[in-house]
Design an enzyme around this catalytic site. Structure first.
Site: not given
Ligand code: HPA
Length: 233
Positions: A179, A203
């Site tokens: 982000m 993740d």
């Molecule tokens: N989306 C956006 N930002 C993130 C994510 C995600 O899945 N995992 C870690 N930061």
């Protein structure tokens, strides 16, 4: 004038690591820097300066999302003369060739953010890192035996994205969603400074898997060491 960082002149090094989480900034300072001193507590967005292998290095939390990072990095570049900045963050993987805990060196940052429209109107800037930092990080990671992937990240404004835009980004080769990096790279271009983002996969959006808190701690330590070795090289 610096509104959100309340540090005296000279308190911040010209080399800085940028985690999103201010408590991770504290963790890096306490575990990797010699003689760390906290220079900022405004809004709890902690910043520290110490030395790493004798070289003065700072670490500053940026918060989540591009508008938050933009405030801190603007002040670091404009008011404190920071020259080299490495974001150390996490991402959700959207590529089959990336696994949990892999390290991604972001050689570009796509974005859906309106920040780009505000700056460039209908033009489309391509946010990229400093090549020398990228090249150094790539070689240091090899020396450290860390599995790294060099590829594009996506800096999204929505964590909970029910439009599932990641499917389109994946089609165009993106490796992970985070982000912040598009704004970091664009600010570095605006101020003629050097920036890089290093991400660990926390993740996996395709597979629906995630690292445990313990795994995150170890892999983040590898990434932090990589970032520190890169920034002092
Ligand atoms: N989306 C956006 N930002 C993130 C994510 C995600 O899945 N995992 C870690 N930061």
């Amino acid at each position: 004038m610096s509104t959100h960082i309340n540090a005296p002149e000279g308190a911040i090094a010209d080399k800085i690591l940028l985690p999103g989480d201010p408590l991770r900034a504290k963790f890096i300072a306490e575990n990797f820097l010699e003689n760390p001193v906290c220079y900022n507590e405004v809004r709890g967005m902690l910043g520290f300066t110490g030395t790493y292998k004798g070289v003065k290095v700072s670490v500053q939390g940026t918060g989540m999302g591009q508008p938050s990072l933009s405030i801190y990095v603007h002040e670091l570049f404009d008011c404190y003369g920071v020259q080299k900045a490495i974001r150390v963050g996490t991402c959700g993987a959207v590529s089959e060739d990336v696994e949990l805990r892999d390290v991604i060196l972001a050689n570009g940052a796509c974005t859906d953010s309106s920040l780009q429209n505000q700056r460039f109107g209908g033009l489309h800037y391509a946010p990229v890192p400093d090549f020398e930092l990228l090249y150094t990080a790539f070689n240091k990671a090899k020396e450290m035996n860390l599995k790294t992937v060099v590829g594009q990240c996506v800096s999204s404004d929505r964590f909970y994205d029910d439009n599932e835009n990641w499917k389109l980004w994946k089609k165009y080769g993106a490796k992970g969603i985070e982000m912040e990096s598009a704004e970091l790279y664009t600010l570095a271009a605006e101020f003629n400074r050097k920036a890089l983002t290093i991400l660990t996969v926390s993740d996996h959006i395709l597979k629906g898997t995630a690292t445990t808190a313990e795994e995150r701690q170890t892999t983040f330590k590898d990434m932090m060491k990589l970032a520190l070795e890169t920034i002092i090289a």
